[in-house]
Design a protein around this motif. Sequence first.
Motif, mmCIF file in Angstrom:
data_model
loop_
_atom_site.group_PDB
_atom_site.id
_atom_site.type_symbol
_atom_site.label_atom_id
_atom_site.label_comp_id
_atom_site.label_asym_id
_atom_site.label_seq_id
_atom_site.Cartn_x
_atom_site.Cartn_y
_atom_site.Cartn_z
ATOM 1 N N GLY A 198 0.844 -1.194 0.000
ATOM 2 C CA GLY A 198 0.000 0.000 0.000
ATOM 3 C C GLY A 198 0.876 1.239 0.000
ATOM 4 O O GLY A 198 1.770 1.362 0.837
ATOM 5 N N LEU A 199 0.667 2.143 -0.955
ATOM 6 C CA LEU A 199 1.402 3.418 -0.960
ATOM 7 C C LEU A 199 0.419 4.528 -0.605
ATOM 8 O O LEU A 199 -0.563 4.774 -1.318
ATOM 9 C CB LEU A 199 2.042 3.688 -2.325
ATOM 10 N N LYS A 200 0.724 5.215 0.498
ATOM 11 C CA LYS A 200 -0.225 6.184 1.047
ATOM 12 C C LYS A 200 -0.177 7.516 0.312
ATOM 13 O O LYS A 200 0.899 7.989 -0.077
ATOM 14 C CB LYS A 200 0.133 6.401 2.523
ATOM 15 N N GLY A 201 -1.349 8.129 0.115
ATOM 16 C CA GLY A 201 -1.428 9.479 -0.458
ATOM 17 C C GLY A 201 -2.443 10.292 0.329
ATOM 18 O O GLY A 201 -3.341 9.730 0.972
ATOM 19 N N HIS A 202 -2.292 11.619 0.294
ATOM 20 C CA HIS A 202 -3.181 12.521 1.034
ATOM 21 C C HIS A 202 -4.000 13.362 0.072
ATOM 22 O O HIS A 202 -3.531 13.679 -1.026
ATOM 23 C CB HIS A 202 -2.359 13.420 1.952
ATOM 24 N N SER A 203 -5.186 13.748 0.500
ATOM 25 C CA SER A 203 -6.012 14.578 -0.391
ATOM 26 C C SER A 203 -6.942 15.489 0.394
ATOM 27 O O SER A 203 -7.238 15.251 1.567
ATOM 28 C CB SER A 203 -6.808 13.697 -1.356
ATOM 29 N N LEU A 204 -7.375 16.545 -0.304
ATOM 30 C CA LEU A 204 -8.329 17.520 0.235
ATOM 31 C C LEU A 204 -9.443 17.685 -0.787
ATOM 32 O O LEU A 204 -9.197 17.579 -1.990
ATOM 33 C CB LEU A 204 -7.662 18.888 0.425
ATOM 34 N N VAL A 205 -10.636 17.981 -0.280
ATOM 35 C CA VAL A 205 -11.723 18.372 -1.176
ATOM 36 C C VAL A 205 -12.211 19.744 -0.726
ATOM 37 O O VAL A 205 -12.559 19.939 0.441
ATOM 38 C CB VAL A 205 -12.883 17.351 -1.165
ATOM 39 N N PHE A 206 -12.187 20.706 -1.658
ATOM 40 C CA PHE A 206 -12.609 22.087 -1.378
ATOM 41 C C PHE A 206 -13.996 22.311 -1.950
ATOM 42 O O PHE A 206 -14.289 21.883 -3.079
ATOM 43 C CB PHE A 206 -11.655 23.085 -2.060
ATOM 44 N N PRO A 251 3.109 2.438 7.234
ATOM 45 C CA PRO A 251 2.500 1.116 6.986
ATOM 46 C C PRO A 251 0.970 1.133 6.969
ATOM 47 O O PRO A 251 0.330 1.991 7.572
ATOM 48 C CB PRO A 251 3.026 0.275 8.148
ATOM 49 N N LEU A 252 0.436 0.152 6.265
ATOM 50 C CA LEU A 252 -1.012 -0.031 6.129
ATOM 51 C C LEU A 252 -1.576 -0.569 7.444
ATOM 52 O O LEU A 252 -1.111 -1.603 7.927
ATOM 53 C CB LEU A 252 -1.231 -1.065 5.010
ATOM 54 N N PRO A 253 -2.599 0.096 8.038
ATOM 55 C CA PRO A 253 -3.230 -0.520 9.216
ATOM 56 C C PRO A 253 -4.098 -1.694 8.777
ATOM 57 O O PRO A 253 -4.625 -1.683 7.660
ATOM 58 C CB PRO A 253 -4.091 0.608 9.805
ATOM 59 N N ILE A 254 -4.276 -2.681 9.645
ATOM 60 C CA ILE A 254 -5.016 -3.881 9.222
ATOM 61 C C ILE A 254 -6.496 -3.575 9.037
ATOM 62 O O ILE A 254 -7.171 -4.210 8.230
ATOM 63 C CB ILE A 254 -4.777 -5.050 10.206
ATOM 64 N N HIS A 255 -7.028 -2.557 9.734
ATOM 65 C CA HIS A 255 -8.445 -2.200 9.588
ATOM 66 C C HIS A 255 -8.580 -1.006 8.648
ATOM 67 O O HIS A 255 -8.007 0.052 8.907
ATOM 68 C CB HIS A 255 -9.059 -1.866 10.952
ATOM 69 N N PRO A 256 -9.348 -1.132 7.547
ATOM 70 C CA PRO A 256 -9.479 -0.013 6.605
ATOM 71 C C PRO A 256 -9.976 1.279 7.268
ATOM 72 O O PRO A 256 -9.614 2.374 6.834
ATOM 73 C CB PRO A 256 -10.498 -0.530 5.579
ATOM 74 N N ALA A 257 -10.782 1.165 8.329
ATOM 75 C CA ALA A 257 -11.319 2.370 8.969
ATOM 76 C C ALA A 257 -10.259 3.102 9.790
ATOM 77 O O ALA A 257 -10.490 4.232 10.233
ATOM 78 C CB ALA A 257 -12.504 2.004 9.858
ATOM 79 N N ALA A 258 -9.103 2.477 9.993
ATOM 80 C CA ALA A 258 -8.060 3.087 10.836
ATOM 81 C C ALA A 258 -7.070 3.935 10.029
ATOM 82 O O ALA A 258 -6.089 4.436 10.584
ATOM 83 C CB ALA A 258 -7.315 1.991 11.604
ATOM 84 N N VAL A 259 -7.321 4.117 8.727
ATOM 85 C CA VAL A 259 -6.408 4.933 7.904
ATOM 86 C C VAL A 259 -6.627 6.410 8.236
ATOM 87 O O VAL A 259 -7.743 6.919 8.109
ATOM 88 C CB VAL A 259 -6.654 4.697 6.394
ATOM 89 N N THR A 260 -5.573 7.096 8.681
ATOM 90 C CA THR A 260 -5.669 8.530 8.980
ATOM 91 C C THR A 260 -4.473 9.234 8.333
ATOM 92 O O THR A 260 -3.446 8.611 8.063
ATOM 93 C CB THR A 260 -5.637 8.811 10.500
ATOM 94 N N PRO A 261 -4.590 10.554 8.083
ATOM 95 C CA PRO A 261 -3.462 11.284 7.489
ATOM 96 C C PRO A 261 -2.236 11.269 8.399
ATOM 97 O O PRO A 261 -2.361 11.198 9.630
ATOM 98 C CB PRO A 261 -4.007 12.708 7.339
ATOM 99 N N ASP A 262 -1.039 11.346 7.801
ATOM 100 C CA ASP A 262 0.196 11.456 8.584
ATOM 101 C C ASP A 262 0.223 12.823 9.273
ATOM 102 O O ASP A 262 -0.285 13.814 8.712
ATOM 103 C CB ASP A 262 1.428 11.388 7.661
ATOM 104 N N ARG A 288 -10.563 16.096 4.513
ATOM 105 C CA ARG A 288 -9.109 16.002 4.716
ATOM 106 C C ARG A 288 -8.846 14.517 4.937
ATOM 107 O O ARG A 288 -9.286 13.973 5.942
ATOM 108 C CB ARG A 288 -8.677 16.797 5.956
ATOM 109 N N GLN A 289 -8.134 13.862 4.012
ATOM 110 C CA GLN A 289 -8.148 12.400 4.048
ATOM 111 C C GLN A 289 -6.852 11.772 3.516
ATOM 112 O O GLN A 289 -6.025 12.440 2.895
ATOM 113 C CB GLN A 289 -9.342 11.893 3.238
ATOM 114 N N ALA A 290 -6.721 10.479 3.764
ATOM 115 C CA ALA A 290 -5.587 9.708 3.243
ATOM 116 C C ALA A 290 -6.106 8.347 2.808
ATOM 117 O O ALA A 290 -7.142 7.881 3.282
ATOM 118 C CB ALA A 290 -4.529 9.528 4.318
ATOM 119 N N CYS A 291 -5.395 7.718 1.869
ATOM 120 C CA CYS A 291 -5.768 6.366 1.444
ATOM 121 C C CYS A 291 -4.534 5.688 0.833
ATOM 122 O O CYS A 291 -3.509 6.338 0.613
ATOM 123 C CB CYS A 291 -6.922 6.400 0.452
ATOM 124 N N PHE A 292 -4.649 4.396 0.588
ATOM 125 C CA PHE A 292 -3.509 3.599 0.098
ATOM 126 C C PHE A 292 -3.790 3.052 -1.295
ATOM 127 O O PHE A 292 -4.804 2.393 -1.516
ATOM 128 C CB PHE A 292 -3.261 2.423 1.040
#
Length: 368
Positions: A198-206, A251-262, A288-292
């Motif tokens: 999993g490669l993490k990226g960050h994003s915003l929606v305005f 690293p990727l958390p094992i629970h998808p709901a636990a993904v938070t921005p760095d 304000r979010q992050a995903c893999f």
Amino acid sequence: MRAVICGAGVIGASIAYFLTRRGVKPIIVERTGIACAASGKSGGFLARHWCDGTPSQQLARHSFDLHAQLAGDSREDWGYRRVTTYGGSGSARTQTRHTSQNPIGWVSAQIDVGQQLGSTEDTAQVHPALFTTAMMRAAQSQGAELRIGTVTGVKQAAGRVSGVEVDGALIEADAVIIAMGPWSILAAAWLRLPAVYGLKGHSLVFETGAAIPPEALFLEFHEAGGAVQSPEFFPRPDGTIYVCAISSDNPLPIHPAAVTPDPGAIERLERICAAVSPALASADIVARQACFRPIARDGLPLIGRVPGVTGAYIATGHSVWGILNAPATGEAMAELILDRATRRVDLAPFDPGRLKPLDPARLRFGAA
Ligand SMILES: Cc1cc2nc3c(=O)[nH]c(=O)nc-3n(C[C@H](O)[C@H](O)[C@H](O)COP(=O)(O)OP(=O)(O)OC[C@H]3O[C@@H](n4cnc5c(N)ncnc54)[C@H](O)[C@@H]3O)c2cc1C
């Protein structure tokens, strides 16, 4: 046929859609919610030719065309539209005003938009969460069943899959499709499969309010500290702008709901956006979010049969092109499962058997 799809991201939803078009009524097992991960938090940008010259060329071209067909055939609106795509550069340090007229009206004078990268002939966009949900809804209307639960194993007997273990209970199946994005790595404990990272990226929606022209923008941006980022800007028809940048190898958390921005990543991205566009500097931020992104070792998707177990399949590893390549992946998987061969896309470059299986003892996850 009893088919079970593990994961309701854009890949699982697209497979469900194309299976139901062929009369199969799959069960889709999803741990958290439809499009809760990268499939709901990505840019949704589509390009017909940007995979040309790579093994993904045929997949990408056909999938771009399928996106247009699906949007044309459906009464649902998932924000599909053609866009003009630009490239440029900018810096937080310089206050240079570019004398040449920027082709884009919504960026600040210190941004140099010099290049057109795509036209309405060959670049487009969707709202990825709406697209994924629409695919799933269409599948459900044809008999597919969504179950919220955690896939905890794949069962097999005499070299064939016999079912999927969900929260300890068995759902019997003749075909099992692993489509859990970066969490597909869990399946390496159940089947002989290569690693998925999993490669993490960050994003915003305005929320910009007024409609913004259909102009996608890819920038090289020099931050005040000297780091170079590659932010991508996608104005959407609903009056928002999506922006992503700042990858990390956390690293990727094992629970998808636990993904938070760095820590600090969102603030950096907000500073970049404020420097790039006055429209963003003053706009409300609604996400304000992050995903893999799911990535295999050689960067190509894993799409096909799992070696050694009849009825086991995987479709993941689409990296930065999962939204683009979802329809062609869904169509090809339905053909592979039902006809044992694909018609439109040659899946040979994506054969999961091309890579060494992961030793399950090496499975590692981040906290939570
Ligand atoms: C910042 C960013 C921007 C992007 N922009 C674009 C773009 O503009 N265009 C493009 O084409 N692509 C883009 N991508 C890539 C695209 O988003 C991904 O390739 C795609 O969403 C992957 O979809 P998926 O269905 O494979 O995985 P996911 O979306 O990760 O879905 C996997 C699903 O499996 C579920 N799951 C996990 N574990 C379990 C379990 N044990 N049991 C049951 N379910 C489970 C999860 O909850 C999740 O819903 C971007 C990615 C990122 C990170």
